[in-house]
Design a protein around this motif. Sequence first.
Motif, PDB file in Angstrom:
ATOM      1  N   ARG A  93      -6.146  25.936  40.085  1.00 60.80           N
ATOM      2  CA  ARG A  93      -6.666  25.342  38.848  1.00 60.80           C
ATOM      3  C   ARG A  93      -7.174  26.422  37.907  1.00 60.80           C
ATOM      4  O   ARG A  93      -6.906  26.399  36.699  1.00 60.80           O
ATOM      5  CB  ARG A  93      -7.796  24.355  39.169  1.00 60.80           C
ATOM      6  N   GLN A  94      -7.920  27.377  38.449  1.00 62.52           N
ATOM      7  CA  GLN A  94      -8.451  28.450  37.617  1.00 62.52           C
ATOM      8  C   GLN A  94      -7.322  29.281  37.008  1.00 62.52           C
ATOM      9  O   GLN A  94      -7.337  29.588  35.812  1.00 62.52           O
ATOM     10  CB  GLN A  94      -9.366  29.355  38.451  1.00 62.52           C
ATOM     11  N   THR A 342     -14.184  27.777  34.034  1.00 59.80           N
ATOM     12  CA  THR A 342     -13.659  27.323  35.331  1.00 59.80           C
ATOM     13  C   THR A 342     -14.517  27.794  36.507  1.00 59.80           C
ATOM     14  O   THR A 342     -14.113  27.648  37.661  1.00 59.80           O
ATOM     15  CB  THR A 342     -12.207  27.802  35.525  1.00 59.80           C
TER      16      THR A 342
END
Length: 434
Positions: A93-94, A342
């Motif tokens: 995701r990051q 994030t």
Amino acid sequence: MVSTLLSISIAILAGLLMTRVLKPLKLPSVTAYLVAGVLIGPYCLGRVDISGLGFPTMESVEDLSLVSDVALGFIAFAIGNEFRLSQLKKTGRQATVIGIVQALTATLFVDVALLLVSAATHGKLSVAQAITLGAIATATAPAATLMVVRQYKAKGPLVDLLLPIVALDDAVGLIVFAVSFGIARAMVSGSFDMFSILVNPLLEIVLSLLLGAVLGWLLTQLEKLFNSNTNRLNMSIAFVFLTTALSMLEFEVGPVTIGFSSLLVCMMLGTMFCNLCPLSGEIMSKTDSWTSPLFAAFFVISGAQLELGVFKDGTIVLIGLIYIITRSAGKYIGTFLSSKATGCSDTICKYLGITLLPQAGVALGMCVTAQQLGEQGELIRNITLFAILIYELVGPMLTKMSLKQAGEIQPMSEEVKNRRKINLEKAKKEQPGK
């Protein structure tokens, strides 16, 4: 054939010797290879025009383009092997958010700055040229980054994020460039083509990933036929050659152009291989040693391709500096803000953006496409070449410094230092006459 083999051998030897010359400066090997390429290129030693000694013309450098294509295939394959699902669950995701945000921020910064330059110079730099250069700003050089990581055996959270982001950066860059260049070409020609602006780039990315996935699955199945890791290594090398060759194919179906991105295809090949083959780690460690001279030749050839003639034009230098400053600011600020958002550590927020500055192969491909704009494409090409020259010589050094400051390049242990000292003294004693 003889001249080609001679040129490759000279390139590798020049690169290796330059690493010794620049060793006191503690520069990355990538920088030494690039400097060696510049020195034996058409603007330095090549001017002597002695057969076999350097590259006398750009055509002689381009004759070795196949070496560069194959090297990029192996580089992309190696980066793809970093996309292990177990790791992506932690950083996926990051990496996705940062990869997209930093690329788009770089484009935004360069677009705004160059559009202001266009207005201030009353169109000396056209709007079409400005938005095309903004799209080229997305591209990051995976080769230089990977080489620095490998040379110094860098490990840690920053590296875990860096390699996936570099890979994703190219996919984002292809889309942004296709849309921006489609608009730029429409402004120059006066007619809009939605297929070239939207359909073709999306199709290229999807088909590239699909082809890479199929070949990666096939490679994994064929690896099962062999018990020897040597044969498995040979199979992997053959498949990278095969994948690179297939990704060069291009054909048209009606108004749609079917083509592939060599980087994306080979990355997906590596991704499938590392996730499906349980022995991929062991095989890749052997591939790394095999590809070392190939990568050295690639960077020396890249250095020889850098055109020093761009420094003659003051306009090119000025616009190039604005491009470099705004792109660097966009990459760093976009990375900093998105990594903060994030939940990345302060170390990653501080240093990750700097490691994304190098620019080369993908940007070169984009500026070649920009030649379709005619005379306007020539200015884009020269500005891009100027920026690449600066980024390639400075970028690897900045990447090394950032990784070192982030604590992901460990200093040589005393045990290793002592072992090297003992081996050196032993070698001296064994020399004749000692």
